[in-house]
Each structure stands twice: as structure tokens, then as C-alpha cells.
Design an enzyme around this catalytic site. Structure first.
Site: not given
Length: 629
Positions: A333, A362, A380, A382, A384, A464, A510
Site C-alpha cells: 500500500c 514478513r 499478494q 492486492d 488499491h 474492513k 485496500h
């Protein structure tokens, strides 16, 4: 004198303080027998808890989610009691509830054996059968330290010494056994009727690898034996479907100590990965997303501004170069905001949807790593979305439709939706959180979906919506998420020019659909037990020659199918046809195309499925047409 208001709105008046159990008895003997605990003004308490003023009360039984937690918590104490009776020299430490069960950590001079676990479980059943009353008492900290130290429980004494000196502590006793606990617990051990010990593992004292190793005994507990039996069956099925075993058998991937928590993808496993990635990529292109790529290593200063260092520093890999501190990115992000910040943005540019198959790392604890399900290096899927506040409803509604389509395409039709609200540790004002939570709730209500509230489980920057799937053996996996963020764009200087010419901070949504692609593939392997749908299978068909005379024709068939973008291999070995068929069936290849003299003469193939079904002889075009259908 207290007036008790029950969940159905009815009220009961009492002329003196009354316990939860007394209210249950007043309602009826059946409810009293089923009572495990109570919920007084939303606080979970023992059945013996005395209500002194007007209160809301829910009687907790084994039909309630909280009731199952009380059962499991009480079983952890029953386990500790059994261990102390069988092995008096063992020291007790902690015993919390975990998903589907409980554990308790012990310090003992030798490893517990499978035979020990059988004895301990038998002793637990004996103690439950004695139906000991479970009673609660309160002591001061120092008095409690002395109590446990006099019993030789040094670990327990150390735990209590770390608690503030002015705090009163609750102790729970059953028979001759007493343990420190906040509770609540069942009224008596006879309420514990369906439990089983599952395994023993090592665990460091207080989770610190510099401390001594303890022994952790795991168990599971359920309201009744039928539910326990069903769970044990799921465990057996899960063992058969373990993605690590199937991955080795199908030659998909492996792990090794030199790269803990990092995946070594083999050719067949990487094919699955790329099919999934390309499927998502095509879907995002159709839905107006830009695809970007951002750096792996970014200066620590950016992560401090975004708030991630304060929240996730223990999970971030750090490195240093030329007297500057850098972090290997744990998420995408903040980097996406840097792309948004390049060039002046207008309200006409919004919504701007930015996606990345972002490689993240991580620093997960080594003891938590578990194949593809918990890794240190992952990707990910993901994205945005930068938008105005007026665009939130449309964007969230579109995202929910997209997420449900993806899950349906992968074969999941049982999806749970939860709204997670503000956690204690968060950034942003309460007013912003009020607006963000209200916006997501409004979007959910407008979607027509059933959803649950999950208080306090939001991200540190915003509430979320979480999406969880039920797999083929009944397990629940949390995957997708839609997170509404009114804080991070402002912290990282994102802005756009509004229609009135003013400078405004965009809202940032997100979103992830699969979450970690690695973990999603692990879930798929176990959901399908390696029998992937045709479109996902790493090898979709194998062409098998009956004898060496058919080799040239078999090669032509393979080339023809590859031109149709099918993932096809050949088996031209000088082995029996029965052996070849068995081996490829074990490899879960969806179709076997067998070629003998007849098929070569007719310019056809004999088609078998991985389940052993004989589909007969057909031309290559007819086979391809069948696959297209």
C-alpha cells in the site's frame, strides 16, 4: 433489587441479588442443566456469578459459540489436573483456547510419549466423571505468588509476578487442583463430555527461543460425541489432503531449511501459479485496473510515515546500506501511494484502480511456518483504489461482485462475510472511523448479502469487510478483504483537485481477493485433494502410446493439442499400458489419451478420465471440443 432482561425482551424481577444459574433454574430445569455460563451486559461470566443490579442476561449453553469456548477453556484445566495427578513433578504454565481446541504447556523432565497421552486422556475422562464442582476465589497478587511457589510451581509464580501488584487475581479449583485463570469455566467437570488429546509438541517458555523448551499438549473439545467424531473425521481427511504431501507426490514445489518459509516452485507447481495469476490479470483488465510494479526494498522513513513500523516492526525484515535503514516490503500500500503522488490528479482521474502481484516478505516465527499456509515470502494479489467519498458505495459494491465471481470460478460457493470494526491500536480520529464504518455497513446492507459483525478486528488504518470460504471438508479459510482507509493517504501526502478547485485527500480502498497466492494454492490443493479442475491442472492430458510403433503419431497428437494452448505431455516409455495408466491416474492428470494401432489407423485417440471412465474413441477435434464445453 435486580430486574433481569433476557434476549427475547422478557424481564424477571428479583427481591435480592441472584446468580446466573438461579435465573436459569427459575426459567426451567432443562435450561439449568444445559447452563455453562452467562453473559451479563455483554460480559462473559461464570454460572455462579451474582447479579446485583438491573442487567441484560444471556444464558450460555453448548449451543452458543461462547459456550464452546468455555468448554475448551475448562478442558485445558482438566488436562492440567490430569497431568498433575499422573506426573506430580510436572510444572504447569499456561493453557489457552485455540482454534478447534486447546493446549497446555508443561515443564517435565522427559518427553511425553503417545502412551502418556493415552493415560492422560483416560485420567481426564475419570476426573470429568467425578463431576467436581468448579469454584472461583479471589486473592491478591503476592498471596497468589506464594500459593503457587509453595506448591513448587515456579513458572506459574513467574507469570503472576509480572502482573501489577495491586491487581486481584482469580483462581479456579476443582477437586485438589487449583489454577490461575480469568475464567469463566463450566460449573462442574461433568459438563465436559467430548474431548480428545491430539498431539504433543515443543514450545519455548514465553515464546522466546532463548528460554527453556516446554512440552505443549494439544487437545480438542466439542459439545457432544457426535460433533467430536465429525471433527476427528475432518482431521483424518485433512491429513490425507495435506498440501505438503500432495505437492511432493505431484512434483509441484518444495521447502528446505536454507530458505525457511520460502517456496521452491517446480515446473508443474509454477504452471498452476501462472494460470491463477493470468486469470486474475485478465479479470482486472476487464474491470479497469492499472497493473504496476513497486520496489522490494524501501527506506524505513516511508514505513514510519505510513504507520507500519509502529504496528509491524517485529514482522518486517530490515537491511542497511550506506548508513540508511531499509525495510523489505511486507505489503504494497505505501508504495502504491507513491505512484499515485506522481503528477497532479484531478477528480476526473478517480476512481483510480491500481493492482500489483506484489512480492512481499514478513518475518514470521519459524514455529508458525506451515507449508504454503504460513510463509515468509509470498505474493499478494492486492489492489488499491483511490476514490472520492461519493464513489465509495459503487466501488465497494463492484468489489463484492468481483470477489464472489472469483470464488465461484474456483469452485467455492459457501462464502461468509464479516464487517470488522475499529481495533484499540489504530490511527485516525474517531470521526473518520465513524464515517468509514458507516460506509461499509451501508454497502453491505445494499448488497443483500448476509453478514456478521466482528468488533475490534479492523486494520489499524480502517474497518474492513472480510470474506471466508468453506472448503470441501468443512474448514473455514479467511481470504479476501475490502478495507476502507481515510488515514494513510493523508499521512503520505496524497491529494487530488476536487471539482470546486480545492485540494482534497482521496479515500483509499485496500482490497485482496485471494490474499496470498501461495496460501490460496495450498487451499486449492487440499480442497480438491490434488484433483484440480481441468482449467487449473498443471498437466491437462497425457498421450500414452501402446507400443513404440505409435510414437511418431503420439508426438503429432501432442503438438496438435499444444497448438490449442493445452498443457499436454506424452508417455512413450517401453512399459505396460496398465502401469502407465496407473501412474498418470496417481498424478491426477484429468485425461489420458491412449494410442494403439487402431487409433493410429483411424487418426483418433482413446480417451480415459482420471477417475477411470472410458469415454471411447474420438478425433482430436472432438476431444478439444469436449474440453471447450
Amino acid at each position: 433489587m435486580p430486574t433481569i432482561t433476557l434476549p427475547d425482551g422478557s424481564q424477571r424481577d428479583y427481591d435480592k441479588p441472584v446468580s446466573v444459574m438461579q435465573v436459569a433454574e427459575d426459567i426451567g430445569p432443562g435450561l439449568a442443566r444445559a447452563t455453562l455460563a452467562g453473559k451479563v451486559n455483554d460480559k462473559l461470566v461464570d454460572a455462579a456469578y451474582v447479579i446485583e443490579s438491573d442487567s441484560q442476561l444471556q444464558i450460555i449453553t453448548d449451543r452458543d459459540e461462547e459456550g464452546l469456548e468455555v468448554i475448551r477453556h475448562s478442558c485445558a484445566h482438566l488436562l492440567a489436573q490430569a497431568v498433575k495427578e499422573l506426573f506430580p513433578e510436572a510444572q504447569v504454565t499456561i493453557g489457552p483456547v485455540v482454534e478447534d481446541g486447546f493446549y497446555y504447556d508443561f515443564a517435565y523432565e522427559r518427553p511425553f510419549t503417545p502412551e502418556d497421552l493415552e493415560k492422560i486422556e483416560k485420567k481426564m475422562q475419570e476426573l470429568a466423571g467425578k463431576d467436581f464442582q468448579v469454584s472461583r476465589s479471589v486473592k491478591g497478587r503476592d498471596e497468589t505468588v506464594d500459593f503457587f511457589r509453595n506448591q513448587g510451581e515456579e513458572y506459574k509464580a513467574q507469570i503472576i509476578e509480572s502482573i501489577p501488584s495491586d491487581e486481584e487475581l482469580s483462581l479456579y479449583s476443582q477437586g485438589e487442583f487449583t489454577d490461575l485463570c480469568r475464567g469463566p469455566h463450566v460449573p462442574s467437570t461433568g459438563k465436559l463430555k467430548a474431548f480428545k488429546l491430539t498431539k504433543v509438541a515443543g514450545a519455548y517458555w514465553r515464546g522466546d527461543s532463548n528460554n527453556e523448551m516446554l512440552q505443549r499438549i494439544y487437545g480438542t473439545a466439542w459439545p457432544d460425541k457426535k460433533a467430536l467424531k465429525a471433527y476427528l473425521h475432518r482431521l483424518e481427511e485433512a491429513e490425507k489432503r495435506d498440501h505438503r504431501k500432495i505437492s511432493r507426490k505431484l512434483d509441484l514445489l518444495h521447502f528446505q531449511p536454507e530458505a525457511p518459509g520460502m517456496v521452491f516452485w517446480h515446473d508443474k507447481g509454477w504452471r498452476i501459479y501462472k494460470v491463477i495469476e493470468n486469470y486474475i490479470r485478465r479479470l482486472l483488465m476487464d474491470n479497469g485496473y492499472q497493473e504496476v510494479r513497486t520496489p522490494q526494498i524501501i527506506d524505513k522513513i516511508l514505513w514510519e510515515k505510513s504507520g507500519h513500523i509502529a504496528k509491524f516492526s517485529d514482522e518486517m525484515f530490515m537491511t542497511r546500506s550506506e548508513e540508511r535503514d531499509f525495510a523489505i516490503k511486507p505489503m504494497n500500500c505505501p508504495a502504491h501511494i507513491q505512484i499515485f503522488n506522481q503528477g497532479l490528479k484531478s477528480y476526473r482521474d478517480l476512481p483510480l484502480r491500481m493492482s500489483e502481484f506484489g512480492s512481499c516478505h514478513r518475518n514470521e516465527q519459524s514455529g508458525a511456518l506451515h507449508g504454503l499456509m504460513r510463509v515468509r515470502g509470498f505474493t499478494q494479489d492486492d489492489a488499491h483504489i483511490f476514490c472520492t467519498r461519493e464513489q465509495i458505495q459503487d466501488e465497494v459494491a463492484g468489489l463484492m461482485k468481483l470477489i464472489f465471481k472469483v470464488y465461484e470460478d474456483f469452485g467455492f460457493d459457501d462464502v461468509w462475510v464479516k464487517l470488522a470494526t475499529r481495533p484499540e491500536n489504530r490511527v485516525g480520529s474517531d470521526d473518520l472511523w465513524d464515517q468509514a464504518e458507516s460506509a461499509l455497513q451501508q454497502a453491505l446492507n445494499g448488497s443483500g448479502l448476509e453478514w456478521e459483525l466482528n468488533p475490534g478486528d479492523g486494520a489499524f488504518y480502517g474497518p474492513k469487510i472480510d470474506f471466508s470460504l468453506r472448503d470441501s471438508i468443512g474448514r473455514i479459510w479467511q481470504l479476501g478483504t475490502i478495507q476502507l482507509d481515510f488515514s494513510m493517504p493523508g499521512r503520505l501526502d496524497a491529494s487530488y483537485v476536487a471539482e470546486d478547485g480545492s485540494k482534497q485527500v482521496p479515500v483509499m480502498i485496500h482490497r485482496a481477493i485471494l490474499g496470498s497466492i501461495e496460501r490460496f494454492i495450498g487451499i486449492l490443493i487440499e480442497h480438491y485433494a490434488g484433483n484440480f479442475p481441468f482449467w487449473l491442472a498443471p498437466v491437462q492430458a497425457v498421450v500414452i502410446s501402446l507400443t513404440e510403433k505409435q510414437s511418431d503419431y503420439a508426438k503429432k497428437v501432442v503438438e496438435s493439442l499444444k497448438k490449442q494452448s493445452l498443457r499436454v505431455e506424452s508417455d512413450l516409455r517401453n512399459e505396460t499400458i496398465g502401469l502407465k495408466i496407473r501412474e498418470h491416474a496417481m498424478q491426477r492428470v484429468p485425461y489420458q489419451l491412449i494410442i494403439g494401432a487402431r487409433e493410429q489407423e483411424h487418426n483418433t485417440v482413446a480417451v480415459r478420465t482420471r477417475d477411470g471412465e472410458d469415454l471411447g474413441e474420438m478425433t482430436i477435434d472432438a476431444f478439444v471440443e469436449r474440453l471447450a464445453e
